[in-house]
Design a protein around this motif. Structure first.
Motif, short mmCIF file in Angstrom:
data_model
loop_
_atom_site.label_atom_id
_atom_site.label_comp_id
_atom_site.label_asym_id
_atom_site.label_seq_id
_atom_site.Cartn_x
_atom_site.Cartn_y
_atom_site.Cartn_z
N MET A 145 0.90 10.13 -13.35
CA MET A 145 0.34 9.24 -12.35
C MET A 145 1.03 7.89 -12.46
O MET A 145 1.11 7.31 -13.54
CB MET A 145 -1.16 9.12 -12.61
N PRO A 146 1.53 7.37 -11.35
CA PRO A 146 2.23 6.08 -11.41
C PRO A 146 1.25 4.93 -11.66
O PRO A 146 0.07 5.02 -11.31
CB PRO A 146 2.86 5.96 -10.02
N PRO A 147 1.74 3.86 -12.29
CA PRO A 147 0.86 2.71 -12.52
C PRO A 147 0.48 2.04 -11.20
O PRO A 147 1.20 2.15 -10.21
CB PRO A 147 1.71 1.78 -13.39
N PRO A 148 -0.66 1.35 -11.17
CA PRO A 148 -1.06 0.68 -9.93
C PRO A 148 -0.07 -0.41 -9.55
O PRO A 148 0.54 -1.05 -10.40
CB PRO A 148 -2.42 0.08 -10.26
N ASN A 149 0.07 -0.61 -8.26
CA ASN A 149 0.97 -1.63 -7.75
C ASN A 149 0.28 -3.00 -7.84
O ASN A 149 -0.73 -3.22 -7.19
CB ASN A 149 1.33 -1.31 -6.30
N PRO A 150 0.84 -3.94 -8.62
CA PRO A 150 0.19 -5.25 -8.75
C PRO A 150 0.24 -6.06 -7.45
O PRO A 150 -0.53 -7.00 -7.28
CB PRO A 150 0.96 -5.93 -9.86
N ASP A 151 1.14 -5.71 -6.54
CA ASP A 151 1.25 -6.45 -5.28
C ASP A 151 0.32 -5.90 -4.20
O ASP A 151 0.23 -6.48 -3.12
CB ASP A 151 2.69 -6.39 -4.76
#
Length: 69
Positions: A1-7
Motif C-alpha cells: 500500500m502506498p504511503p498517503p500523499n502529504p499534498d
C-alpha cells in the motif's frame, strides 16, 4: 500500500452529504438487525439485542469508512 500523499487535501463540500449517508445507513442497519432477529424469533427486548445492534453498527461504520475497498 502506498504511503498517503502529504499534498492531498480534504474536499470539504462532501462532508455534509457523507454525514447524511452515514446516518441513513446506520438507521438502516438498526432495522436490518431487528428484522433479522424477529424473523429468527429472537427476543428483541433484552440486553442481547442492544449488543447485536452495537455490533452491526460497528461493522457498518467500518465498512462505510472512506478509502476501504
Amino acid at each position: 500500500m502506498p504511503p498517503p500523499n502529504p499534498d492531498a487535501a480534504f474536499y470539504w463540500p462532501v462532508l455534509i452529504p457523507m454525514l447524511v449517508v452515514l446516518c441513513v445507513t446506520s438507521i438502516e442497519t438498526i432495522g436490518d438487525v431487528t428484522a433479522t432477529e424477529e424473523a429468527s424469533r429472537i427476543n428483541v427486548s433484552d440486553e442481547a439485542h442492544a449488543v447485536r445492534v452495537k455490533g452491526g453498527l460497528l461493522n457498518d461504520g467500518e465498512s462505510s469508512e472512506p478509502g476501504l475497498d
